[in-house]
Design an enzyme around this catalytic site. Sequence first.
Site, PDB file in Angstrom:
ATOM      1  CG  HIS A 198      -8.645  -2.679  -2.644  1.00 40.88           C
ATOM      2  ND1 HIS A 198      -9.588  -1.890  -3.271  1.00 40.88           N
ATOM      3  CD2 HIS A 198      -8.424  -2.114  -1.432  1.00 40.88           C
ATOM      4  CE1 HIS A 198      -9.921  -0.899  -2.473  1.00 40.88           C
ATOM      5  NE2 HIS A 198      -9.234  -1.005  -1.344  1.00 40.88           N
ATOM      6  CG  PHE A 199      -9.485  -8.718  -0.299  1.00 42.91           C
ATOM      7  CD1 PHE A 199     -10.609  -8.976   0.462  1.00 42.91           C
ATOM      8  CD2 PHE A 199      -9.548  -8.920  -1.667  1.00 42.91           C
ATOM      9  CE1 PHE A 199     -11.773  -9.433  -0.128  1.00 42.91           C
ATOM     10  CE2 PHE A 199     -10.707  -9.377  -2.273  1.00 42.91           C
ATOM     11  CZ  PHE A 199     -11.826  -9.641  -1.495  1.00 42.91           C
ATOM     12  CG  HIS A 200      -6.815  -2.670   3.089  1.00 36.91           C
ATOM     13  ND1 HIS A 200      -6.081  -1.518   2.943  1.00 36.91           N
ATOM     14  CD2 HIS A 200      -8.020  -2.418   2.526  1.00 36.91           C
ATOM     15  CE1 HIS A 200      -6.821  -0.608   2.339  1.00 36.91           C
ATOM     16  NE2 HIS A 200      -8.007  -1.121   2.072  1.00 36.91           N
ATOM     17  CG  ASP A 206      -2.046   1.005   1.115  1.00 37.23           C
ATOM     18  OD1 ASP A 206      -3.213   0.581   1.022  1.00 37.23           O
ATOM     19  OD2 ASP A 206      -1.773   2.232   1.121  1.00 37.23           O
ATOM     20  CD  GLN A 260     -14.932  -0.122  -2.682  1.00 37.00           C
ATOM     21  OE1 GLN A 260     -16.117  -0.273  -2.408  1.00 37.00           O
ATOM     22  NE2 GLN A 260     -14.341  -0.758  -3.676  1.00 37.00           N
ATOM     23  CG  ASN A 291     -12.421  -0.606   3.763  1.00 35.04           C
ATOM     24  OD1 ASN A 291     -12.766  -1.120   4.824  1.00 35.04           O
ATOM     25  ND2 ASN A 291     -11.281   0.053   3.632  1.00 35.04           N
TER      26      ASN A 291
HETATM   27  P1  AMP Z   1      -9.770   1.619   0.368  1.00 38.66           P
HETATM   28  O1  AMP Z   1     -10.029   2.743   1.327  1.00 38.66           O
HETATM   29  O2  AMP Z   1     -10.126   0.286   0.935  1.00 38.66           O
HETATM   30  O3  AMP Z   1     -10.389   1.875  -0.994  1.00 38.66           O
HETATM   31  O4  AMP Z   1      -8.202   1.583   0.200  1.00 38.66           O
HETATM   32  C1  AMP Z   1      -7.516   2.040  -0.917  1.00 38.66           C
HETATM   33  C2  AMP Z   1      -6.060   1.897  -0.589  1.00 38.66           C
HETATM   34  O5  AMP Z   1      -5.325   2.002  -1.788  1.00 38.66           O
HETATM   35  C3  AMP Z   1      -5.528   2.981   0.369  1.00 38.66           C
HETATM   36  O6  AMP Z   1      -4.981   2.346   1.515  1.00 38.66           O
HETATM   37  C4  AMP Z   1      -4.452   3.690  -0.458  1.00 38.66           C
HETATM   38  O7  AMP Z   1      -3.359   4.078   0.318  1.00 38.66           O
HETATM   39  C5  AMP Z   1      -4.109   2.632  -1.490  1.00 38.66           C
HETATM   40  N1  AMP Z   1      -3.574   3.145  -2.759  1.00 38.66           N
HETATM   41  C6  AMP Z   1      -4.100   4.113  -3.542  1.00 38.66           C
HETATM   42  N2  AMP Z   1      -3.354   4.281  -4.645  1.00 38.66           N
HETATM   43  C7  AMP Z   1      -2.337   3.378  -4.574  1.00 38.66           C
HETATM   44  C8  AMP Z   1      -1.232   3.052  -5.406  1.00 38.66           C
HETATM   45  N3  AMP Z   1      -0.990   3.693  -6.550  1.00 38.66           N
HETATM   46  N4  AMP Z   1      -0.399   2.061  -5.012  1.00 38.66           N
HETATM   47  C9  AMP Z   1      -0.606   1.407  -3.837  1.00 38.66           C
HETATM   48  N5  AMP Z   1      -1.634   1.670  -3.017  1.00 38.66           N
HETATM   49  C10 AMP Z   1      -2.484   2.637  -3.365  1.00 38.66           C
END
Ligand code: AMP
Length: 115
Positions: free
Chosen positions: A99-101, A30, A93, A86
């Site tokens: 995607h999965f964290h 991330d 989200q 999320n």
């Molecule tokens: P969400 O809130 O579940 O949609 O999480 C999106 C995640 O994507 C966040 O933790 C961001 O920091 C991450 N993110 C956004 N752009 C990038 C990128 N180019 N490379 C890696 N992570 C990213």
Amino acid sequence: MESCIFCKIARGEISSEKIYENENFFSIKDIHPKVKGHSLVISKKHLDTFLELPDTFSSGFLDALKNTARKLLKEEKAAGFNIVNNNGKVAGQLVNHLHFHILPRKEKDAFGLGV
Ligand code: AMP
Ligand code: ZN
């Protein structure tokens, strides 16, 4: 999905270092890590949320989550991990591409889900 950031990464238009990859998923770190090693398992195909995940992707999905988590546990010498997904703006989200964290956890780290 022309402008989707994760589609661009999946297409290789934005370079990324893959932690793990299989037919339908890949994982990367991330960009704004909440804990050290915070990573994302991302579907190669643009799917808005978990509900769009086809059943035929199930084994690849489990494979990607497990192998990414295993690598992160080892790399970070972590004691455990959280998987967070999320769905929808109200649930936090920000990127509308499935995607999965995966968040490696250590004793007394500064992260908590509170669930
Ligand atoms: P969400 O809130 O579940 O949609 O999480 C999106 C995640 O994507 C966040 O933790 C961001 O920091 C991450 N993110 C956004 N752009 C990038 C990128 N180019 N490379 C890696 N992570 C990213
Ligand atoms: Zn996308």
